[in-house]
Structures are given as C-alpha cells and as structure tokens.
Design an enzyme around this catalytic site. Sequence first.
Site, PDB file in Angstrom:
ATOM      1  N   HIS A 124      51.284  28.457  33.428  1.00 34.83           N
ATOM      2  CA  HIS A 124      50.208  29.073  32.692  1.00 34.83           C
ATOM      3  C   HIS A 124      50.450  28.396  31.261  1.00 34.83           C
ATOM      4  O   HIS A 124      49.681  28.684  30.527  1.00 34.83           O
ATOM      5  CB  HIS A 124      50.356  30.280  32.881  1.00 34.83           C
TER       6      HIS A 124
ATOM      7  N   ASP B 154      49.030  26.996  23.229  1.00 34.18           N
ATOM      8  CA  ASP B 154      48.700  28.218  24.259  1.00 34.18           C
ATOM      9  C   ASP B 154      48.225  27.227  25.519  1.00 34.18           C
ATOM     10  O   ASP B 154      47.441  26.401  25.204  1.00 34.18           O
ATOM     11  CB  ASP B 154      47.401  28.923  23.959  1.00 34.18           C
TER      12      ASP B 154
END
Length: 461
Positions: free
Chosen positions: A158, A358
């Site tokens: 992720h 991110d």
Amino acid sequence: MSGGRLVVVSNRLPGAEPGRPLPAGGLASALSRALDETGGLWFGWSGETGDPAAEPAVTRTGAVEYAAVDLSEEEIRAHYEGFCNGVLWPLFHGFDGRVRLAAGGYESYRRVNARFAALLSPLLRSGDRVWIHDYHLLPLGEELRRRGWRGRTGFFLHIPVPAASAWERLPGAAELVAALAAYDLVGVQTERDVAATRAVLAAHGTGVAARRVASHPIGIDPEHWRTLSAGEPANPLEPAAAGRSVLFGVDRLDYSKGIPLRLQAFERLLERAPRWRSEALLVQWSAPSRQAIPEYRAERARVEALVARIASRFAPGPPPAVGGGAGPVWHEMATREASSIAAAYREAAVSLVTSHADGMNLVAKEFVAVQRPGDPGVLVLSRGCGAAEELREALLVPPGDVGALAGAMAEALEMPLSERRDRWHALSARVGGSTVHDWSRRFLEALDAAPSAGDSPGAGA
C-alpha cells in the site's frame, strides 16, 4: 473469479466480534465483500499484547472467520515500532535520514512473520487464495511456502516502492527481494511503483518475478462518502470559518504527510496577499499516530510550533480558542468521525493533500466524491502521492516545494466557478470509475490468472 476460499492477511485485524459489522466504505469493506462471496478467513494482529505462543483466537461473522494473534511487548518494540515503522516506513517514503537501524529489528521482523506463517498454515485449505497486505508482512508468503503451502498467494504493497539504491540500505535486502519473488502476484499502487519494483527485482537477478508485478491503484466507495456527508447537515467548520474560504487538511499525524509544509505555504500566502488574512482559514485536523516513536512526537511539536508562529504573526492578542477563533489557522489533534470529515470535505473551498510521498492517499478521492456538482471545491495535490497519477485535473504541485504550494493555494482560492466545475467533473468520473470494490475484484482476477510461483500450482498445504 475463482471459487476457492479467500484468505486475507493484514497487520491489524479489523474489529470482528460476533455480530459486529465491519467499518463501511474503506479497505475493510472491500475485503469483507470479497470474503463474503466465497466465505473466507481474515488473519492478523489483534492490536493487543499477549503470549506469542498462544493459538489464534478465532471468531466468526456470517461466512467469514477472523483469526487474531497477539504480539509480545518485545515484538511491538522491535518488529512493529522498530523495523516496520523505524526502517521500512521512512525508507520507502524517501526519508533516509529517519531510518533507525536498531540491533535485532530485522531479526524480530522475520521471527514475527515466521510465527504468523506457523499459526496460519494449519488454517489453510486446498484451493484457498491467500492475499497478504503491506510492508509489515512482506516475507509472509515465502514463510508459508517453506511450510509447504503451494496455493495462490498474492501481496499488495500500500506504500511507495523505493529506488533500488535505497532498497540496498535494508538489512536483509537480498532476502526481502527473494521474499517478493515467492508471490504469484505483487500489486502496487502506480506505474511508477511497478517500474521501481521491477528495478529492485532485476538488480537481484529475479527477472521472472518482475513479470508478476502489476499496478492496481486502490479506490474508495464514492456512494458511501456521499451518504456520509449527507448525514451531517450541519457544517462542522462553523463557527470558525465565519464566511471565510476554508483550506482543509485531514491526516494521520505523520512526517510523510507534509503538514508543516502546508502551514509554511499558508504563512507565505498570507505574507504575499494580505487579503487572505481575513478572508481565508486553514483548518488542519491531525489524528495522533505512533506517539511511542520519537520522530512522531517531534513532528507534533513542529506542527504546533508553526501554528503558534502563524497565530502570533497574523492574529495578535490572546491565542485563538479551540475551533479556530479569529486566528488564521485551526489545528485540532483528534480522531474525527468519518461523517464529520465527509461534511468538512463538502464545505471546504480547497482540499490540501501535500504528502512528500504516499502510496495513494485516499483523502484526495474522498474529497472529490462529496463535492457539490454546482459549486465544487478545488483539490491541491502533491505529485508525491500515488493519486496524482490518476487525478491529473487537480492542481498538482511538486512535493516539498513551499513556494509552488503557496501559489497553488492562491490559484485555488481565486479559481473561476466554470474551471472548478470542469476540473471536478473529470476528477469525479475517474473516482467513480475505479472504486475500492473494482480494485479488489481486479486484483483477485489477476491473481487467479498469474503464473504460479508454487511448486504445485493450486495445491493446498
């Protein structure tokens, strides 16, 4: 999709007491829907300390079983806080200077993964598909293979993938590459991450495994977020906003999120354009996170110091009350309900998603989902976020560039309605066209179709 049972493994197990529904709208919702289709098992850390030798505590909700295991205090310190969040997290997000290579951290990480595999293996059945999530559990698939598991096994990361040169700084770098090669499919968020993963694998001579890497960007459930925002008719930004244009940020308090950066950029905006001192309000809701780790306590102190400095410069007098007062910044350290966050997205003029790095950052997609079509807000998005690869109609800014971010804030506040609508319509179509449920379905279809890394494809443990 294959008819085999799905087994999900994640660092933290969602709340799954008998009769208690899973949280709606996010990763838990997507995975629970996939689990419900064939029945399945979700295995992970309970979030509690306990005896590491204990058997998993197994509960059932509907067609899904939940197997919870505890970590010892030493494992939390060395594995979770030490290696996972003191080494892997900063290195994968590009913060090489924050990496803390404590003695024994990597060994604890491998022991925890080996123990998880030992506890999970007896629960697996022939025909199961195992889907392992995130950096805490990267070696788990390989550990399962060592115990005889030959069924379909996928891994999804992720967070971002670092460059091969950064990867080499990891203790056990070559061993972790070999662990990636044990999976039938490795999913990452972006094409940039695909290229980085393949470069890491190629540097260690695992070209076959490199062909099993694919981009599967995670989405949200837009309808869920629209329902949440509609359920909060009151404006949670009032009375602080008091007619001012709100620039809104909501994040876990993490040094990767760029919260000090947006405060510095807002300060520069107020310096350059005095009109915004009375016409704009920066609202930052920061959820406390990993406060046992020194770097996170330092980040909180830095944010609070910047808030105080801006208040002293542009709102002389007593400090503003909680909720913003008359000051230019309202900073709140709290974990807000999702419905309150959704309503704040709806009312904000600008959303600030300014991460240095991110994997995706779903805040950007949540903001887009809840906007009023006739009068939408503007998304300001760092190119360091995986979401920037999809959400190209946002105002994109280079990560870490205070001047560019200040300029984007000004552009967003002054953007004509027609342009806001055009940008939002394009963004909304993308967010709605690739939801979190599409993500889980596509990954599992790709896992079923991928060449097997096991010795006996489809065989059970």
